[in-house]
Design an enzyme around this catalytic site. Structure first.
Site, PDB file in Angstrom:
ATOM      1  N   LYS A  27     -92.388 -51.491 -20.303  1.00 44.69           N
ATOM      2  CA  LYS A  27     -92.734 -52.679 -21.353  1.00 44.69           C
ATOM      3  C   LYS A  27     -92.550 -53.865 -20.707  1.00 44.69           C
ATOM      4  O   LYS A  27     -91.624 -54.312 -20.170  1.00 44.69           O
ATOM      5  CB  LYS A  27     -91.273 -52.385 -22.323  1.00 44.69           C
ATOM      6  CG  LYS A  27     -91.609 -53.506 -23.544  1.00 44.69           C
ATOM      7  CD  LYS A  27     -90.452 -53.595 -24.234  1.00 44.69           C
ATOM      8  CE  LYS A  27     -90.541 -54.864 -25.177  1.00 44.69           C
ATOM      9  NZ  LYS A  27     -89.116 -55.290 -25.975  1.00 44.69           N
ATOM     10  N   ALA A  44     -89.805 -56.850 -32.117  1.00 48.49           N
ATOM     11  CA  ALA A  44     -89.243 -58.146 -32.198  1.00 48.49           C
ATOM     12  C   ALA A  44     -89.195 -59.039 -33.518  1.00 48.49           C
ATOM     13  O   ALA A  44     -90.370 -58.655 -34.089  1.00 48.49           O
ATOM     14  CB  ALA A  44     -89.517 -59.269 -31.016  1.00 48.49           C
TER      15      ALA A  44
END
Length: 262
Positions: A97, A185
């Site tokens: 990631k 997020a």
């Protein structure tokens, strides 16, 4: 089923491993959520303030969930590339990631450096999942660099605000219909996760919303159910919103005095 880089996963939820009250709560949360992957960073402290050591790695292995290393904390291309290469050696995986932060206050991704780092890592054989903004042009550049999936934010990391730029996210989904898009997020509530899944996003990555909640184990379950429900709703085809009321019951056999002619 979630498909990334031709690999299929049974869940559309990804879960972070940082900031849980205790290692045991982390393990229980992962087992409850049954995520597709769990993210972990070489640069962050582990649960309860312990460094990422053999004990923490053993805990992650006990969950039986694939590990997705990240480059959290990196602010330059070289830093991110080096961290990714180290993570590949430590965790024995080509998945990464990719995080490259451009602003310390908002933790907004630096999309210019992100594209450069993605190109380098993909040429090096990595399966890159870039943490990016919802900017359509930046996302296209990442796809041009070789990324096969993207992780646009809903809001700044840890804010729990939900999808603050709903229009831009929906445009992104519409314009990139064949690209796996995982919201990463800014989600704080299961309802927010369900919402983006209803819009057609392919998955959700969470950390703070679970780890810093009052009961991480139950919150992990709540998010897992929300992600599943949101996807089912999207696949079922929700009714379109209307400005005018429309009766759901049939009108056959209604009293004559309800007719327009009376």
């Amino acid at each position: 089923m979630l498909t990334l880089y031709s690999e299929t996963f049974p869940s559309r939820l990804l879960l972070g491993t940082a900031a849980y009250p205790t290692p045991e709560i982390l393990k229980q949360s992962v087992r409850t959520a049954r995520p597709a992957m769990i993210t972990v960073s070489l640069r962050r402290a582990g649960c309860g303030g312990e460094a990422h050591g053999q004990g923490f790695w053993s805990l992650l292995q006990e969950t039986g969930v694939p590990v997705l290393p990240n480059t959290a904390g990196c602010q330059s291309v070289q830093e991110a590339v080096t961290t990714a290469q180290m993570a590949r050696e430590v965790f024995e995986t080509d998945w990464i990631k990719l995080e490259l932060i451009g602003d310390d206050d908002t933790l907004q991704p630096d999309v210019f450096q992100l594209v450069e780092a993605a190109e380098i890592l993909i040429k090096d054989g990595f399966k890159v999942l870039p943490y990016c903004t919802e900017d359509l042009i930046a996302c296209r550049r990442l796809l041009d660099a070789g990324c096969q999936a993207l992780m646009p934010w809903a809001a700044p990391i840890g804010t729990g605000l939900g999808a603050v730029h709903a229009y831009a996210l929906n445009v992104l989904r519409e314009r990139l219909p064949d690209t796996p898009l995982i919201i990463d997020a800014g989600l704080g509530l299961p309802s927010q996760a369900a919402q983006v899944m209803e819009w057609g996003f392919d998955g959700v990555l969470l950390n703070t919303a679970v780890s810093r909640s009052g009961d991480p184990v139950n919150m992990a379950r709540a998010f897992a159910l929300a992600v599943e429900s949101g996807r089912l709703a999207f696949e079922a085809g929700p009714v379109e919103a209307r400005d005018k009321a429309q009766a759901s019951t049939p009108t056959v056999g209604q009293p004559f005095w309800h007719s327009a002619e009376y």
